[in-house]
Design a protein around this motif. Structure first.
Motif, short mmCIF file in Angstrom:
data_model
loop_
_atom_site.label_atom_id
_atom_site.label_comp_id
_atom_site.label_asym_id
_atom_site.label_seq_id
_atom_site.Cartn_x
_atom_site.Cartn_y
_atom_site.Cartn_z
N PRO A 1 -4.65 3.13 2.17
CA PRO A 1 -5.20 4.00 1.11
C PRO A 1 -6.58 3.53 0.64
CG PRO A 1 -3.55 2.52 0.19
CD PRO A 1 -3.61 2.22 1.65
N ARG A 2 -7.62 4.09 1.24
CA ARG A 2 -8.98 3.59 0.99
C ARG A 2 -9.41 3.78 -0.47
NH1 ARG A 2 -12.04 3.27 6.49
NH2 ARG A 2 -10.22 3.35 7.86
N GLU A 3 -8.70 4.65 -1.19
CA GLU A 3 -9.10 4.87 -2.58
C GLU A 3 -8.96 3.59 -3.41
OE1 GLU A 3 -4.76 6.09 -2.23
OE2 GLU A 3 -6.63 6.39 -1.10
N ILE A 4 -8.16 2.62 -2.95
CA ILE A 4 -8.04 1.40 -3.74
C ILE A 4 -9.27 0.51 -3.62
CG2 ILE A 4 -5.51 1.39 -3.55
CD1 ILE A 4 -5.80 -1.09 -1.75
N THR B 1 0.82 -1.22 0.00
CA THR B 1 0.00 0.00 0.00
C THR B 1 0.85 1.27 0.00
OG1 THR B 1 -0.12 -0.07 2.40
CG2 THR B 1 -1.92 -1.11 1.20
N GLY C 1 -3.50 2.45 -6.41
CA GLY C 1 -4.77 2.46 -7.14
C GLY C 1 -4.55 2.56 -8.64
N SER C 2 -3.72 3.52 -9.06
CA SER C 2 -3.52 3.69 -10.52
C SER C 2 -2.72 2.51 -11.08
CB SER C 2 -2.81 5.01 -10.80
OG SER C 2 -1.43 4.91 -10.59
N SER D 1 -12.45 1.20 -4.08
CA SER D 1 -13.38 1.33 -5.22
C SER D 1 -12.76 0.69 -6.46
CB SER D 1 -13.71 2.80 -5.48
OG SER D 1 -12.50 3.50 -5.73
N GLU E 1 -17.23 -1.93 1.72
CA GLU E 1 -16.97 -1.25 0.43
C GLU E 1 -16.62 -2.24 -0.69
OE1 GLU E 1 -15.02 2.60 2.56
OE2 GLU E 1 -14.61 2.34 0.39
#
Ligand code: SF4
Length: 432
Positions: free
Chosen positions: A234-237, A195, A208-209, A239, A285
């Protein structure tokens, strides 16, 4: 190029974690480019390279035993050369040179060129995707970074692997395309902390990217995330995991403990409450996600009450997959001055207690899968079974699915199956 490589029969023995597997595969890939003769079995070799592990006592002992076996064979004239590389010699090189002088050369964790030179081979170029896979050809471990910046008190890995170093995204992508072209369908992303990807190189978390870009690689059908660090997750991963069918609904997230006092002493940067909140939000999520974790029992300041807190946590969190280590005092770590006061038998008892709790959770969870369908990637055949894994299972450490009358199924292919039976840690299925 001198003769030794042309005539030598080289065997590479890999111990320890999947990061060592990738390092050995890079070495094997370079040796192949030098037309070296690689043998699978050390009995057929005249030169042995041992890629060691120095993580905890048990792993260190296995490395030393393997070195001693090779040295004995050299003393008997069955081997010409013994080379040692990896974490154990990164950490204890001088001691090893003194104690086991029969070894021809010792190298650390980041000395591929020097190892090749010792084998009279030359480093050709960066093997992006051309390493010699030692896994079945349909899956590969992909090291996305090296080293670690976290201060976990019990851990010697930063001593052996150094500071966190992100592998450039374009290199990882080039490697993924080459691996896919060679038939790899599952990429298993590994690091000390996956992460943390990008922080040192790009000044921001880029996992994420990276996941998005890797999922665009044709031929890759599964991307699996291993070694996620809970603090500052990193919570953005989430979604990305939820919305991208190629990313396995699987997350390996070692929490190590759940008692606030122990987590604080371990310098994990997170509390019991924050851990529970994080794990619950991951589950909500990313519906259907399987969580794997790793725990340490017997840490120096772990009281009976702390241990009960951990047991309650395991019962409450209902992990899909779980592994337990007993604490190993490691010199040079910030926990070392605490000594190792908890007796081994108590550590083993606590480990057994946690595994008993987990066995019941796994049994109950597996029995609920009866009648359901799953997509399985076949890894091997065993008697009349084709044995594979679902997206909820990493190789070697998690469950397997035994497909009945599966001898026709091809290794490396995906099949839809119906779960018909279970044990606490495995599933039995029929083709559907
Ligand atoms: S995250 Fe902690 S336990 Fe994992 S490698 Fe880094 S220091 Fe060790």
């Amino acid at each position: 190029m001198s003769e030794i490589t042309q005539t030598s029969k080289i065997n590479v023995i890999t111990l320890g974690c999947w990061k060592n597997t990738v390092d050995s595969e890079n070495l094997l890939g370079q040796l192949a480019l030098n037309n070296a003769t690689i043998v699978e079995n050390s009995d057929d070799a005249d030169t042995v390279v041992i890629n060691t592990c120095g993580f905890i006592d048990a792993a260190k002992q296995e490395s030393i035993d393997t070195i001693m076996e090779a040295v004995e064979r050299k003393n008997e004239g069955k081997l010409k050369k013994v080379i040692v590389m990896g974490c154990l010699s990164e950490r204890y090189k001088n001691d090893l040179i003194t104690e086991i002088p029969q070894v021809d050369a010792y190298f650390g964790t980041n000395q591929l060129r020097e190892v090749l030179k010792e084998l009279d081979a030359r480093y050709k170029y960066e093997l992006l995707g051309e390493r010699a896979l030692t896994t079945p050809s349909h899956f590969a471990y992909m090291k996305i970074s090296e080293g670690c910046d976290h201060p976990c008190s019990f851990c010697a890995i930063p001593i052996m692997r150094g500071k966190h170093a992100t592998k450039p995204q374009e290199e990882i992508l080039a490697e993924a395309y080459r691996l896919a072209a060679k038939g790899v369908k599952e990429l298993i992303l590994i690091a000390q902390d996956s992460t943390y990807y990008g922080v040192d190189l790009y000044g921001e978390r880029r996992l994420g990217s990276l996941l998005q870009e890797l999922s665009a690689v044709d031929g890759i059908e599964w991307i699996r995330l291993i070694y996620a660090y809970p603090a500052k997750f990193p919570r953005e991963i989430l979604s990305v995991m939820k919305n991208n069918p190629k990313i396995c609904r699987y997350l390996d997230i070692p929490v190590q403990h759940a008692s606030d006092d122990v987590l604080k002493s371990m310098r994990r940067g997170i509390t019991n409450r924050a851990l529970r909140e994080l794990l619950s939000s991951i589950k909500s999520e990313v519906p259907g996600v399987a969580l794997r974790t790793t725990l340490i029992v017997g840490y120096p300041n772990e009281t009976e009450q702390d241990f009960q807190t951990l047991c309650d946590f395991v019962r409450e969190m209902q992990f899909h997959r779980l592994g337990v280590f007993t604490y190993s005092e490691e010199e040079g770590t910030t926990a070392a001055p605490l000594g190792d006061p908890i007796p081994n038998e108590v550590k083993e008892e606590r480990k057994a207690t946690i595994m008993e709790i987990q066995k019941d959770i796994s049994e109950e969870r597996n029995s609920r899968l009866i009648g359901s369908r799953a997509k399985v990637l076949i890894d091997r055949h065993e008697a009349s079974f084709a044995v594979g894994r679902t997206q909820w299972d990493a190789p070697e450490i998690d469950q397997e699915v035994y497909v009945k009358n599966g001898s026709q199924l091809r290794v490396g292919n995906f099949y839809d199956v119906k779960i018909v039976e279970n044990t606490e840690y495995d599933l039995y299925a029929e083709q559907s």
